[in-house]
Design a protein around this motif. Structure first.
Motif, short mmCIF file in Angstrom:
data_model
loop_
_atom_site.label_atom_id
_atom_site.label_comp_id
_atom_site.label_asym_id
_atom_site.label_seq_id
_atom_site.Cartn_x
_atom_site.Cartn_y
_atom_site.Cartn_z
N GLN A 20 -1.02 -4.04 11.62
CA GLN A 20 -1.68 -2.90 10.99
C GLN A 20 -0.70 -1.85 10.47
N ARG A 24 -0.46 -0.76 6.61
CA ARG A 24 -0.70 0.63 6.24
C ARG A 24 0.50 1.19 5.46
N ARG A 28 0.37 2.55 1.77
CA ARG A 28 0.79 3.94 1.57
C ARG A 28 1.79 4.07 0.42
N ARG A 34 -2.17 9.98 2.09
CA ARG A 34 -2.50 9.33 3.36
C ARG A 34 -4.01 9.09 3.48
N ALA A 37 -4.86 6.09 1.63
CA ALA A 37 -4.45 4.90 2.39
C ALA A 37 -5.46 4.59 3.49
N ALA A 38 -5.96 5.62 4.15
CA ALA A 38 -6.96 5.40 5.20
C ALA A 38 -8.23 4.78 4.61
N MET A 41 -7.46 1.16 3.78
CA MET A 41 -7.31 0.37 5.01
C MET A 41 -8.65 -0.04 5.59
#
Length: 177
Positions: A20, A24, A28, A34, A37-38, A41
């Motif tokens: 993970q 990530r 990113r 960020r 990216a979250a 994900m």
């Protein structure tokens, strides 16, 4: 959930959690923030889980997950491209290719840094982690530590140099430099 499904679920979770951080970091490098990216994900995790049964060899999980991450990220960027200015697909593909090529080296660097952080005394490690927490303000952290801002910056610089040297030594020992 029957025993077979539980075993598959556990295998997926082991593989996903082991990879993970690298996934990530890869995402990113391709998205602006960020928070983006979250968001990406979450989609990647869902696709990986849904398609996990299609993975022929469990040893290929990392490579496979990076491929899924690439396509999911590019799709997210395409959708967001309607909302704001983003890089062209050609540039994104170049960045994605280069990111995939250097990921194993970056992963080794992350692991070495984590090991070096663990070697710091707990109080120093805590202040470093607080200082680099997103949305932290050095002025507030310095005040909490009992140092002036200038003294805290100097201390932070010394610790960063120690961590850099430790990371380099660790990578050299492992033959990664």
């Amino acid at each position: 959930m029957d025993q077979h499904n539980m075993e598959i679920h556990e295998l997926f979770l082991r593989q996903f959690t082991a990879n993970q951080a690298a996934i990530r970091a890869y995402v990113r490098r391709l998205v602006p923030t960020r928070h983006d990216a979250a968001d990406v994900m979450q989609g990647i995790a869902l696709v990986l889980w849904k398609k996990f049964s299609e993975l022929a060899e469990q040893d290929d999980f990392r490579k496979w997950s990076f491929g899924v991450a690439r396509y999911e990220t590019l799709a997210w960027l395409r959708d967001k491209g309607r909302d704001r200015l983003i890089l062209s697909n050609e540039v994104l593909n170049i960045v994605a290719d280069e990111s995939a090529k250097i990921e194993s080296h970056l992963s080794s660097q992350r692991e070495a840094l984590e090991s070096c952080l663990e070697k710091l005394p707990s109080e120093q490690r805590s202040w470093i982690l607080v200082a680099y927490t997103p949305d932290s303000h050095i002025q507030e952290v310095a005040e909490q530590s009992g140092k002036t801002v200038s003294a805290f910056y100097q201390w932070l610089h010394r610790i960063r140099m120690r961590l850099l040297e430790c990371t380099r030594r660790t990578l050299q020992t492992e033959g990664m430099l």
